[in-house]
Write an enzyme that holds these catalytic residues in place. Structure first.
Site, short mmCIF file in Angstrom:
data_model
loop_
_atom_site.label_atom_id
_atom_site.label_comp_id
_atom_site.label_asym_id
_atom_site.label_seq_id
_atom_site.Cartn_x
_atom_site.Cartn_y
_atom_site.Cartn_z
N HIS A 88 0.93 -1.27 -0.09
CA HIS A 88 0.19 -0.05 0.00
C HIS A 88 0.87 1.24 0.11
O HIS A 88 1.07 1.79 1.02
CB HIS A 88 -0.95 0.05 1.11
N GLU A 112 -7.93 3.27 13.00
CA GLU A 112 -7.57 2.32 14.17
C GLU A 112 -6.60 2.91 15.36
O GLU A 112 -6.92 2.65 16.39
CB GLU A 112 -7.04 1.09 13.62
N GLY A 147 -6.05 4.63 5.38
CA GLY A 147 -6.94 5.44 6.31
C GLY A 147 -7.60 4.60 7.43
O GLY A 147 -7.65 5.02 8.55
N VAL A 148 -7.74 3.55 7.08
CA VAL A 148 -8.73 2.66 8.10
C VAL A 148 -7.67 2.26 9.35
O VAL A 148 -8.03 2.18 10.59
CB VAL A 148 -9.04 1.27 7.59
N ILE A 161 1.70 4.65 1.40
CA ILE A 161 0.66 5.60 2.13
C ILE A 161 0.11 4.55 3.26
O ILE A 161 -0.27 3.79 2.77
CB ILE A 161 -0.18 6.12 1.11
#
Length: 157
Positions: free
Chosen positions: A59, A73, A68-69, A65
């Site tokens: 990723h 978290e 976002g999740v 990067i």
């Protein structure tokens, strides 16, 4: 709370104290340090984002990067430390479970080599359900924000 009075700031808390509050372990432990905690109010924690994170392999190759999740978290884990410290849940066996995420917004990509600051505040605090608002930033620049709800319960049997 190490003899602290309710509402008085404490910190920093090292990784051992973070691990005492959270059940997460590598590679899912996303809080490296707590800079400051005001029980029943707020927490400022740090996630040191390293190129060695396993998610960067995919990723994205050539343009790493942080997903976002995983930023959300990390905010939720900081909230978990805040809840455990505020509600006196350390060594109780209780867990803090994610219930809902609202209004998540991602403003700036989080790349390897940064210190991601996690600022979380209680919006509502009850014995079994808590609501939080959180902001993740890099050098004062907003990277992500979200509101979320967590439930405090016994672990599954």
């Amino acid at each position: 709370m190490d003899g602290q009075t309710a509402g008085s700031a404490m910190g920093p808390l090292d990784i051992r104290r973070v691990m005492a509050a959270l059940p997460h372990r590598y590679p899912m432990l996303l809080v490296d340090r707590v800079e400051r905690i005001v029980p029943d109010q707020s927490i400022t924690a740090i996630k040191a984002v390293s190129m060695n994170e396993p998610f960067f392999q995919g990723h994205f190759p050539g343009r790493p990067i942080m997903p976002g999740v995983l930023i959300v978290e990390a905010l939720a884990q900081a909230a978990g430390v805040l809840a455990v410290e505020s509600l006196g849940l350390a060594d109780s066996g209780k867990l803090v479970y994610f219930m809902a995420i609202d209004g998540a917004k991602f403003r700036t990509p989080v790349e390897p080599g940064v210190l991601l600051q996690l600022d979380v505040e209680f919006v509502q605090k009850r014995a079994t359900v808590c609501k939080f608002t959180g902001r993740a930033s890099i050098d004062g620049k907003l990277a992500a924000e979200a509101n979320f709800t967590a439930m405090i319960a016994d672990p599954p049997a």
